[in-house]
Design an enzyme around this catalytic site. Structure first.
Site, PDB file in Angstrom:
ATOM      1  N   GLN A   1      62.307  19.980  27.077  1.00 54.45           N
ATOM      2  CA  GLN A   1      62.363  21.282  26.414  1.00 54.45           C
ATOM      3  C   GLN A   1      63.128  22.280  27.266  1.00 54.45           C
ATOM      4  O   GLN A   1      62.793  22.525  28.430  1.00 54.45           O
ATOM      5  CB  GLN A   1      60.954  21.809  26.120  1.00 54.45           C
ATOM      6  CG  GLN A   1      60.958  23.002  25.194  1.00 54.45           C
ATOM      7  CD  GLN A   1      59.666  23.147  24.411  1.00 54.45           C
ATOM      8  OE1 GLN A   1      58.845  22.252  24.367  1.00 54.45           O
ATOM      9  NE2 GLN A   1      59.494  24.298  23.792  1.00 54.45           N
TER      10      GLN A   1
ATOM     11  N   ARG B   1      53.751  16.557  22.839  1.00 55.54           N
ATOM     12  CA  ARG B   1      54.252  17.444  23.887  1.00 55.54           C
ATOM     13  C   ARG B   1      53.198  17.489  24.983  1.00 55.54           C
ATOM     14  O   ARG B   1      52.089  17.983  24.772  1.00 55.54           O
ATOM     15  CB  ARG B   1      54.530  18.852  23.352  1.00 55.54           C
ATOM     16  CG  ARG B   1      55.051  19.780  24.454  1.00 55.54           C
ATOM     17  CD  ARG B   1      55.724  21.029  23.941  1.00 55.54           C
ATOM     18  NE  ARG B   1      54.809  21.977  23.340  1.00 55.54           N
ATOM     19  CZ  ARG B   1      55.161  23.203  22.925  1.00 55.54           C
ATOM     20  NH1 ARG B   1      56.425  23.587  23.023  1.00 55.54           N
ATOM     21  NH2 ARG B   1      54.285  24.008  22.372  1.00 55.54           N
TER      22      ARG B   1
ATOM     23  N   HIS C   1      49.980  23.841  24.459  1.00 57.01           N
ATOM     24  CA  HIS C   1      49.336  25.085  24.043  1.00 57.01           C
ATOM     25  C   HIS C   1      48.078  24.866  23.206  1.00 57.01           C
ATOM     26  O   HIS C   1      47.285  25.797  23.053  1.00 57.01           O
ATOM     27  CB  HIS C   1      50.333  25.945  23.253  1.00 57.01           C
ATOM     28  CG  HIS C   1      51.413  26.529  24.104  1.00 57.01           C
ATOM     29  ND1 HIS C   1      51.183  27.430  25.111  1.00 57.01           N
ATOM     30  CD2 HIS C   1      52.761  26.330  24.101  1.00 57.01           C
ATOM     31  CE1 HIS C   1      52.314  27.767  25.696  1.00 57.01           C
ATOM     32  NE2 HIS C   1      53.293  27.108  25.106  1.00 57.01           N
TER      33      HIS C   1
ATOM     34  N   ASP D   1      50.170   5.468  27.869  1.00 57.38           N
ATOM     35  CA  ASP D   1      49.195   4.389  27.766  1.00 57.38           C
ATOM     36  C   ASP D   1      48.317   4.511  26.524  1.00 57.38           C
ATOM     37  O   ASP D   1      47.833   3.502  25.992  1.00 57.38           O
ATOM     38  CB  ASP D   1      48.312   4.341  29.017  1.00 57.38           C
ATOM     39  CG  ASP D   1      49.021   3.729  30.219  1.00 57.38           C
ATOM     40  OD1 ASP D   1      50.139   3.210  30.052  1.00 57.38           O
ATOM     41  OD2 ASP D   1      48.446   3.781  31.325  1.00 57.38           O
TER      42      ASP D   1
ATOM     43  N   GLU E   1      63.826  26.072  27.594  1.00 55.14           N
ATOM     44  CA  GLU E   1      63.162  27.287  27.115  1.00 55.14           C
ATOM     45  C   GLU E   1      63.214  28.406  28.141  1.00 55.14           C
ATOM     46  O   GLU E   1      62.296  29.213  28.251  1.00 55.14           O
ATOM     47  CB  GLU E   1      61.721  26.976  26.709  1.00 55.14           C
ATOM     48  CG  GLU E   1      60.932  26.151  27.720  1.00 55.14           C
ATOM     49  CD  GLU E   1      59.586  25.713  27.183  1.00 55.14           C
ATOM     50  OE1 GLU E   1      59.020  26.402  26.316  1.00 55.14           O
ATOM     51  OE2 GLU E   1      59.088  24.669  27.637  1.00 55.14           O
TER      52      GLU E   1
ATOM     53  N   ASP F   1      59.730  31.149  24.592  1.00 55.96           N
ATOM     54  CA  ASP F   1      59.799  31.310  26.044  1.00 55.96           C
ATOM     55  C   ASP F   1      61.194  31.716  26.484  1.00 55.96           C
ATOM     56  O   ASP F   1      61.343  32.481  27.449  1.00 55.96           O
ATOM     57  CB  ASP F   1      59.365  30.016  26.740  1.00 55.96           C
ATOM     58  CG  ASP F   1      57.857  29.870  26.784  1.00 55.96           C
ATOM     59  OD1 ASP F   1      57.214  30.661  27.497  1.00 55.96           O
ATOM     60  OD2 ASP F   1      57.320  28.977  26.116  1.00 55.96           O
TER      61      ASP F   1
END
Length: 271
Positions: free
Chosen positions: A154, A77, A52, A91, A156, A182
């Site tokens: 997650q 995230r 987000h 990486d 949600e 969510d």
């Protein structure tokens, strides 16, 4: 001779080092300076939000570097359950990931595969090219890399709640992070994270994941909700976000020094 380096602890290591509920916060601004300020506050982890927040690979790297000298675990995230993005973030040197919007055990298995080198998974091998191996300065990195990663998914959605036990039981999943915002939306309760039905679903998910023997945490900016979920057995709680703290803090300054003429007395409807 070049230095031989050891990776810092990842997210799952926090639960062997502490005998209490772990607390952390979102970094959504994308700013490395703010990340460094938050890194010195004493939280257990900082969650760099590429889902987000306005956060690209360069911003993730800058924040990882800003946090690196502080005793706090960085978690990223990723924006989606995509093996290419997951490979790139690993990486960069992220060892702890949260993959959003995982609704089924099959999607959980896909996330696991993206974090593992073959034959256990599909992660591409960078080795000398990448920061995760410190450009081949971490001894035996390729042989150890799979074990160094902490992977959380997650839950949600209402669908994911029903599949929580199977998702948590997926081999390679270290833990689950619940997103009440969510979840509320998928239950037809948009913006109502404190609705009794949403809270009940969160508590039910906590119990299911705990029975599977995995780490379970939840996003809860409101202290009363955070305490409720801790009492229900949550192992970690995400208790704030940099942008929310700045927004509420500056509003408090306006209310104190300018007054109600420029502010609303109503609390935000949702966090």
């Amino acid at each position: 001779m070049p230095l031989r380096l050891e990776p810092a602890p990842s997210f799952k290591d926090l639960f062997t080092l502490n005998g209490r509920t772990i607390a952390g916060m979102f970094l959504d601004s994308g700013d490395a300076g703010i990340a460094e300020i938050c890194a010195g506050a004493g939280l257990d982890y900082l969650l760099i939000d590429a889902e987000h927040g306005p956060v690209n690979l360069a911003a993730i790297l800058a924040q990882l570097r800003a946090i690196a000298s502080y005793p706090v675990v960085p978690v990223v995230r990723v924006p989606t359950n995509d093996p290419v993005i997951i490979k790139q973030v690993l990486d960069l040197g992220a060892q702890s990931l949260i993959v959003p919007m995982v609704n089924t055990a099959e999607e959980a298995r896909q996330a696991v595969a993206a974090t593992r080198y073959a034959p256990a998974g599909v992660r591409g091998v960078g080795g000398v090219l990448v920061r995760s191996a410190r450009w081949n300065r971490v001894p035996d990195y390729l042989a150890r890399a799979n074990a160094l990663v902490s992977l959380l998914v997650q839950i949600e959605s209402a669908e994911a709640v029903e599949n929580a036990a199977e998702i948590a039981g997926t081999d390679g999943i270290d833990g689950v992070f619940i997103g009440p915002s969510d979840l509320a939306a998928t239950m037809g309760l948009l913006g109502q994270q404190d609705h009794p039905e949403v809270v009940a679903s969160v508590v039910r998910t906590i119990a299911a994941v705990k029975r599977a023997g995995k780490i379970i945490g939840v996003n809860a900016f409101v202290e009363a909700q955070a305490r409720q979920y801790i009492a229900a057995g949550a192992d970690f709680v995400n208790v704030g976000a940099d942008v929310a703290l700045i927004a509420r803090g500056t509003e408090a300054l306006v209310a104190t020094y300018i007054g109600e003429r420029h502010t609303s007395s109503a609390a935000p409807a949702s966090y």
